[in-house]
Write a protein that holds these residues in place. Structure first.
Motif, short mmCIF file in Angstrom:
data_model
loop_
_atom_site.label_atom_id
_atom_site.label_comp_id
_atom_site.label_asym_id
_atom_site.label_seq_id
_atom_site.Cartn_x
_atom_site.Cartn_y
_atom_site.Cartn_z
N GLY A 97 -5.06 2.69 -0.33
CA GLY A 97 -5.23 3.18 1.04
C GLY A 97 -6.66 3.02 1.52
N ILE A 98 -7.61 3.25 0.63
CA ILE A 98 -9.02 3.09 0.99
C ILE A 98 -9.33 1.62 1.26
N ALA A 99 -8.85 0.72 0.40
CA ALA A 99 -9.06 -0.72 0.62
C ALA A 99 -8.42 -1.16 1.93
N TYR A 100 -7.24 -0.61 2.22
CA TYR A 100 -6.52 -0.92 3.46
C TYR A 100 -7.34 -0.47 4.68
N GLY A 101 -7.88 0.74 4.61
CA GLY A 101 -8.68 1.27 5.71
C GLY A 101 -9.95 0.48 5.95
N PHE A 102 -10.65 0.15 4.87
CA PHE A 102 -11.87 -0.65 5.02
C PHE A 102 -11.55 -2.06 5.53
N ALA A 118 -11.05 -1.80 9.33
CA ALA A 118 -12.33 -1.70 10.05
C ALA A 118 -13.06 -3.05 10.07
N ALA A 119 -13.10 -3.71 8.92
CA ALA A 119 -13.77 -5.01 8.85
C ALA A 119 -13.03 -6.04 9.71
N GLY A 120 -11.71 -5.96 9.76
CA GLY A 120 -10.91 -6.89 10.57
C GLY A 120 -11.21 -6.77 12.05
N VAL A 121 -11.39 -5.53 12.53
CA VAL A 121 -11.74 -5.34 13.95
C VAL A 121 -13.08 -6.01 14.23
N TYR A 122 -14.03 -5.81 13.34
CA TYR A 122 -15.37 -6.40 13.52
C TYR A 122 -15.30 -7.93 13.50
N PHE A 123 -14.68 -8.49 12.46
CA PHE A 123 -14.63 -9.94 12.33
C PHE A 123 -13.76 -10.59 13.42
N GLY A 124 -12.71 -9.91 13.83
CA GLY A 124 -11.87 -10.42 14.92
C GLY A 124 -12.64 -10.54 16.22
N SER A 125 -13.46 -9.53 16.52
CA SER A 125 -14.25 -9.59 17.75
C SER A 125 -15.33 -10.67 17.66
N LEU A 126 -15.92 -10.86 16.47
CA LEU A 126 -16.89 -11.95 16.30
C LEU A 126 -16.22 -13.31 16.48
N LEU A 127 -15.04 -13.46 15.91
CA LEU A 127 -14.30 -14.71 16.02
C LEU A 127 -13.97 -15.03 17.47
N GLU A 128 -13.51 -14.03 18.21
CA GLU A 128 -13.17 -14.25 19.61
C GLU A 128 -14.41 -14.61 20.41
N GLN A 129 -15.53 -13.97 20.10
CA GLN A 129 -16.78 -14.27 20.80
C GLN A 129 -17.20 -15.71 20.55
N LYS A 130 -17.02 -16.20 19.34
CA LYS A 130 -17.38 -17.59 19.01
C LYS A 130 -16.42 -18.58 19.67
N VAL A 158 0.83 -1.21 0.00
CA VAL A 158 0.00 0.00 0.00
C VAL A 158 0.86 1.25 0.00
N ILE A 159 1.86 1.31 0.88
CA ILE A 159 2.69 2.51 1.02
C ILE A 159 3.45 2.83 -0.27
N THR A 160 4.01 1.80 -0.90
CA THR A 160 4.78 2.06 -2.12
C THR A 160 3.91 2.47 -3.30
N GLY A 161 2.62 2.16 -3.25
CA GLY A 161 1.77 2.48 -4.40
C GLY A 161 0.68 3.49 -4.11
N ILE A 162 0.71 4.13 -2.96
CA ILE A 162 -0.41 5.00 -2.60
C ILE A 162 -0.46 6.28 -3.42
#
Length: 188
Positions: free
Chosen positions: A76-81, A84-96, A65-69
């Protein structure tokens, strides 16, 4: 002219590359979320192994991302999204996965407390009971240490027998002695 420039910025990076950045970031952040939780709960060896995978992914994804931004802000937008999705899915995974133990505390009427304690002991739960005084009447306090996975079934049983019970569920970081339910070690 303006819209052509916008279209050029949005399409300079192939869709597969943006999806790869997005997906890899989801995996990396989900692993990071799990790693943090595992460290807090005392599963250090597994957390260390996850940290190795996490940082390896981060190095490759972030460098891509950094070399091609400059040429492609969409990276950068794909990285940011992905973050955010990783935080959500990580918390769901831990809950399961439901790592660790909980202390379930129940405050109930004295007669219902006796019935609840017997029923929970029949379910192979270790139950400690104590007499207490509420604002108006005598109460019974029950304390149950349980695996976090499956603690919902215990709470359901309590509410089934006493819908008016007050129930508090807390994560437990350390336990020594007593009737402790066995759980999978996960290299703890």
């Amino acid at each position: 002219m303006f819209w052509e420039k916008i279209w050029e910025v949005m399409t300079v990076t192939p869709l597969w590359e943006l999806l790869l950045i997005f997906s890899a970031k989801i995996v990396e952040v989900s692993i990071g979320t799990l790693r943090s939780i595992l460290i807090v709960k005392g599963y250090r060896p597994l957390a260390v192994a996850l940290a190795l995978v996490e940082i390896t992914l981060w190095v490759f994804v972030a460098s891509r991302v950094i070399t091609g931004i400059a040429e492609s802000p969409m990276k950068g937008i794909a990285y940011g999204f992905g973050f955010a999705a990783g935080v959500y899915f990580g918390s769901l995974l831990e809950q399961k996965m439901a790592f660790g133990k909980v202390l379930i505390q129940v405050i109930t009427e004295t007669d219902k407390g006796i019935l609840l304690a017997e029923t929970l002991r029949d379910m192979d739960c270790g139950v400690t009971s104590a007499d207490a005084q509420g604002k108006v009447e005598a109460r019974k306090i029950l304390m149950i240490v349980a695996n976090r996975r499956g603690s919902g079934d215990i709470v359901k049983k309590i509410l089934e027998l006493d819908p008016g019970a007050m129930i508090v569920r807390n994560d437990v970081s350390s336990i020594v002695g007593g009737h402790i339910p066995s759980g999978k070690s996960l290299l703890k």
